[in-house]
Design an enzyme around this catalytic site. Structure first.
Site, PDB file in Angstrom:
ATOM      1  N   LYS A   8      -6.369  17.191 -35.654  1.00 20.10           N
ATOM      2  CA  LYS A   8      -5.050  17.643 -35.206  1.00 20.10           C
ATOM      3  C   LYS A   8      -5.215  18.408 -33.889  1.00 20.10           C
ATOM      4  O   LYS A   8      -6.066  19.286 -33.786  1.00 20.10           O
ATOM      5  CB  LYS A   8      -4.427  18.525 -36.300  1.00 20.10           C
ATOM      6  CG  LYS A   8      -2.947  18.744 -36.146  1.00 20.10           C
ATOM      7  CD  LYS A   8      -2.303  19.139 -37.461  1.00 20.10           C
ATOM      8  CE  LYS A   8      -0.832  19.420 -37.252  1.00 20.10           C
ATOM      9  NZ  LYS A   8      -0.107  19.576 -38.508  1.00 20.10           N
ATOM     10  N   GLU A  45       9.160  20.541 -52.795  1.00 18.91           N
ATOM     11  CA  GLU A  45      10.290  21.441 -53.018  1.00 18.91           C
ATOM     12  C   GLU A  45      10.823  21.341 -54.445  1.00 18.91           C
ATOM     13  O   GLU A  45      11.200  22.360 -55.044  1.00 18.91           O
ATOM     14  CB  GLU A  45      11.411  21.137 -52.015  1.00 18.91           C
ATOM     15  CG  GLU A  45      11.115  21.538 -50.572  1.00 18.91           C
ATOM     16  CD  GLU A  45      10.239  20.546 -49.810  1.00 18.91           C
ATOM     17  OE1 GLU A  45       9.910  19.470 -50.360  1.00 18.91           O
ATOM     18  OE2 GLU A  45       9.866  20.858 -48.650  1.00 18.91           O
ATOM     19  N   ARG A 101      16.237  18.676 -51.165  1.00 17.80           N
ATOM     20  CA  ARG A 101      15.368  17.878 -52.028  1.00 17.80           C
ATOM     21  C   ARG A 101      15.440  18.317 -53.488  1.00 17.80           C
ATOM     22  O   ARG A 101      15.213  17.539 -54.394  1.00 17.80           O
ATOM     23  CB  ARG A 101      13.901  18.065 -51.584  1.00 17.80           C
ATOM     24  CG  ARG A 101      13.452  17.228 -50.444  1.00 17.80           C
ATOM     25  CD  ARG A 101      13.031  15.871 -50.971  1.00 17.80           C
ATOM     26  NE  ARG A 101      12.971  14.889 -49.921  1.00 17.80           N
ATOM     27  CZ  ARG A 101      11.876  14.557 -49.256  1.00 17.80           C
ATOM     28  NH1 ARG A 101      10.740  15.141 -49.530  1.00 17.80           N
ATOM     29  NH2 ARG A 101      11.925  13.645 -48.320  1.00 17.80           N
TER      30      ARG A 101
HETATM   31  C1  LIG Z   1      10.619  17.678 -47.351  1.00 15.29           C
HETATM   32  C2  LIG Z   1       9.979  18.384 -46.175  1.00 15.29           C
HETATM   33  N1  LIG Z   1       9.419  19.595 -46.359  1.00 15.29           N
HETATM   34  C3  LIG Z   1       8.849  20.234 -45.318  1.00 15.29           C
HETATM   35  C4  LIG Z   1       8.829  19.667 -44.084  1.00 15.29           C
HETATM   36  C5  LIG Z   1       8.235  20.412 -42.895  1.00 15.29           C
HETATM   37  N2  LIG Z   1       7.060  19.735 -42.370  1.00 15.29           N
HETATM   38  C6  LIG Z   1       7.121  18.957 -41.286  1.00 15.29           C
HETATM   39  S1  LIG Z   1       5.657  18.292 -40.885  1.00 15.29           S
HETATM   40  C7  LIG Z   1       4.901  19.083 -42.141  1.00 15.29           C
HETATM   41  C8  LIG Z   1       3.425  18.922 -42.344  1.00 15.29           C
HETATM   42  C9  LIG Z   1       3.042  17.513 -42.439  1.00 15.29           C
HETATM   43  O1  LIG Z   1       1.660  17.415 -42.545  1.00 15.29           O
HETATM   44  P1  LIG Z   1       0.970  16.010 -42.391  1.00 15.29           P
HETATM   45  O2  LIG Z   1       1.770  14.993 -43.103  1.00 15.29           O
HETATM   46  O3  LIG Z   1      -0.444  16.157 -42.771  1.00 15.29           O
HETATM   47  O4  LIG Z   1       1.125  15.697 -40.857  1.00 15.29           O
HETATM   48  P2  LIG Z   1       0.335  16.323 -39.608  1.00 15.29           P
HETATM   49  O5  LIG Z   1       1.370  17.092 -38.841  1.00 15.29           O
HETATM   50  O6  LIG Z   1      -0.775  17.181 -40.103  1.00 15.29           O
HETATM   51  O7  LIG Z   1      -0.138  15.144 -38.854  1.00 15.29           O
HETATM   52  C10 LIG Z   1       5.794  19.845 -42.875  1.00 15.29           C
HETATM   53  C11 LIG Z   1       5.454  20.689 -44.034  1.00 15.29           C
HETATM   54  C12 LIG Z   1       9.438  18.402 -43.934  1.00 15.29           C
HETATM   55  N3  LIG Z   1       9.498  17.786 -42.759  1.00 15.29           N
HETATM   56  N4  LIG Z   1       9.988  17.785 -44.992  1.00 15.29           N
END
Ligand SMILES: Cc1ncc(C[n+]2csc(CCOP(=O)(O)OP(=O)(O)O)c2C)c(N)n1
Length: 627
Positions: free
Chosen positions: A285, A372, A400
């Site tokens: 990342k 959630e 959610r």
């Molecule tokens: C239902 C929901 N909860 C929380 C989020 C906030 N959120 C956006 S990206 C993310 C992390 C995603 O991590 P990953 O899938 O590993 O992607 P990366 O950014 O590490 O590539 C979160 C918690 C969201 N978009 N949707």
């Protein structure tokens, strides 16, 4: 000004990348990173996730044809490189700005965007839908989902994986594993992936056995093939669980996510299989920008920043407090005095303001991952078990868990406190992230009390009330950004269902909820100067509404304006209008709410103006009413 790049300039539209020669891929990746950093440092956005998928996106674009093939990005915050490669590079300067391109995939923006996203863990379901549509129609386009290891912690992703084995044709799930969610990824799946990531000894051993068998007399290729295919023995022996294979999905990996040629040959092999395949890709990342590699959480979603130092531009105003920070501090204070308090968040300790709390009260803090629904049911049972759970989730993501709030918390009247952050217009993240439905969806649930503070101090008072005084389910909804600190002299104790009179001068009656009190205080002052009298009530409670006070004041006011930073559909405006009609009110009742539409991305001030909930619009509405 659109910058020029030697290699990237050759890509004007989707599929142009296929005209590059392999020795240009390295330079292309470098230029894409420069383009990302140049633009996101000005517009803000999801930088670290995009820097991590540069080579992965290049490889996907070398293997797929757009728009025929379908590529579904989970969350979609990492789709900037895809946008750059599908003819939208010139629009990157407008990323997330009002009327500019979105920070997420949008069908309405490009036919190369397969699916609208913003919330996590939907990509496998969406890709499976596309794959079945293709199968039924007898077509043969490719279908890919790209899901991060963080998003794989979400329940929906597991539900979809559980269904993938129904598919009797190809679909590729790319697991983009950077070992990070926004913060460090958590939970059993994360631990399992770490084991897979480091299981290269399995690949090595498998290769060694194959070499050895090849050298031995009497062992032909079909024996080697049998060994290769003997999922049931070798892999089981060496990789605990074999989760994906046991679910009917062929697992390939882990693969270096920064090596374009390795990715391309892996995807080409995966696409040849007549079955669902998961390709496990390891990425870093923030890759290629030292500051983001060192601090991927900060650069996950950033505002404009100085490219050299990484510092926010403009520098944050140290004098103002955000509602989120007030919540975090208050939780620390209350938890020190009340050992029944437990806090729960869903993959967002930093975003919800719980970082400090989590380090002080380790055993009374739960980051459940992007889950959630689980967070809410878990909280219900913690409450039933004698704890006082505080669930901190953004308004948009709490959507959610609607069923869990009704079914597990409210039906049995559990004392769960919902800290609903980012209530109202959030701005640049757009439609999928606006927190404008919570008043409607929460206030329709029997027994759930819903509050919204007018300022920072009132948030503290409401949290105190919710945790230490109230019995039963209760939500406190507060906006993104700096807390309003006006009206400090109005600080009466919180009483369930009781509003607070700020001004009672006759004229127009302004019934305002939460953030709209600050707007109305300004409106009140400006109208006074114009010789228009108004009265202002801070409703405090969206549920139960203070109907006694509304009834009493309606007798003295011919015009009532109801104000909420929330959707009109089912919000307090409609509820108060229904109540006034019921009691036979004969005056005018006018709503100032967000129209029943999806609110796009852009600066929150612009969006408030466009949706006519800003001070000037309110004054205009009142002037027209008094003409
Ligand atoms: C239902 C929901 N909860 C929380 C989020 C906030 N959120 C956006 S990206 C993310 C992390 C995603 O991590 P990953 O899938 O590993 O992607 P990366 O950014 O590490 O590539 C979160 C918690 C969201 N978009 N949707």
């Amino acid at each position: 000004m659109v910058m020029s790049y030697e290699t990237l300039d050759k890509i004007k539209k989707a599929n142009d990348i296929k005209g590059l020669s392999p020795d240009e891929y390295g330079r292309l990746a470098k230029e894409i990173r420069r383009c990302l950093i140049n633009n996101v440092s000005k517009t803000g956005g999801h930088l670290a996730s995009n820097l991590g998928v540069v080579e992965l996106t290049i490889a996907l674009h070398l293997c797929l044809d757009f728009p025929e093939d379908k590529l579904v990005w989970d969350v979609g915050h990492q789709s900037y490189v895809h946008k750059i490669l599908t003819g939208r590079r010139d629009q990157m300067e407008s990323l997330r700005q009002y009327e500019g391109i979105s920070g997420f995939p949008k069908l309405s923006e490009s036919d190369c965007d397969a699916f609208d996203t913003g919330h996590a863990s939907t990509s496998i379901s969406a890709a499976l839908g596309y794959a079945f549509a293709r199968q039924i129609k007898g077509e043969n386009n490719k279908v890919f989902a790209v899901i991060g290891d963080g998003s794989l912690s979400g329940g929906m992703a597991f539900e979809a994986l559980n269904n993938v084995m129904l598919l009797k044709s190809n679909m590729v799930i790319v697991l983009n594993d950077n070992n990070m969610s926004i913060s460090k990824n958590v939970g059993g799946m994360s631990r399992y992936l770490t084991k897979l990531r480091t299981a290269s000894q399995y690949q090595n051993l498998k290769n060694n056995i194959e070499d050895y068998l090849k050298k031995m007399h009497g062992f032909g290729d079909n024996v080697i093939e049998k060994v290769r295919r003997s999922k049931g023995s070798l892999k089981h022996l060496l990789i605990p669980g074999m989760f994906f294979e046991d679910m009917g999905i062929t697992y390939i990996g882990p693969v270096d996510g920064h090596n374009v040629s390795e990715l391309v040959s892996t995807f080409n092999n995966a696409m040849k299989m007549n079955e669902p395949v998961l390709v496990h890709v390891k990425t870093v990342k923030g890759k290629g920008y030292k500051l983001a590699e060192e601090n991927p959480s900060f650069f996950h979603g950033v505002g404009p920043f100085d490219k050299r130092t990484g510092a926010p531009v403009p520098a944050p105003d140290k004098k103002t407090r955000s509602y989120t920070a007030i919540f975090g501090k208050k939780m620390c204070k209350m938890a020190a005095e009340n050992e029944n308090i437990v806090c729960i968040c869903a993959a967002m300790p930093l975003g919800t303001g719980l970082s400090e709390y989590s380090s002080i009260f380790r055993s009374r803090f739960f980051d459940v991952g992007i889950a959630e629904e689980h967070a809410v049911t878990f909280a219900a049972a913690l409450a039933a078990g004698g704890m006082t759970p505080v669930v901190a989730i953004y308004s948009t993501f709490l959507q959610r868990a609607y069923d869990q709030i009704i079914h597990d918390v409210c039906e049995s009247g559990q004392h769960v406190v919902f800290a609903v952050d980012r209530g109202g217009i959030v701005g640049n993240d757009g439609e999928t992230h606006q927190g404008i439905y919570d008043i409607s969806y929460l206030s329709s649930i029997p027994g759930l009390t819903v509050m919204a503070p007018k300022n920072g101090t009132e948030l503290e008072k409401m949290l105190d009330y919710a945790v230490n005084v109230h019995e039963g389910p209760i939500a406190v909804r507060y906006p993104r950004g700096s807390a309003y600190e006006g009206l400090p002299e109005y600080d009466s104790d919180i009483e369930c269902g009781k509003a607070e009179i700020i001004h009672n001068d006759g004229g127009i009656l302004l019934l305002a909820l939460g953030s709209m009190v600050a707007e109305c205080e300004e409106v009140y002052g400006k109208l006074k100067k114009e010789g228009i009298d108004s009265s202002l009530v801070n409703l405090r409670f969206a549920k139960p509404l203070d109907t006694d006070l509304i009834c009493e004041l309606s007798k003295e006011h011919d015009i009532i304006v109801t104000l909420e930073e929330s959707s009109i559909a089912g919000g307090i405006s409609q509820q108060i209008a229904a109540y006034l009609q019921w009691i036979g009110y004969e005056g005018k009742c006018v709503p100032v709410s967000i129209p029943d539409i999806f609110v796009e991305h852009g600066d929150p001030d612009i969006l408030k103006e466009v949706n006519k909930i800003d001070t000037d619009s309110i004054i205009d509405i009142i002037r027209q009413l008094t003409e």
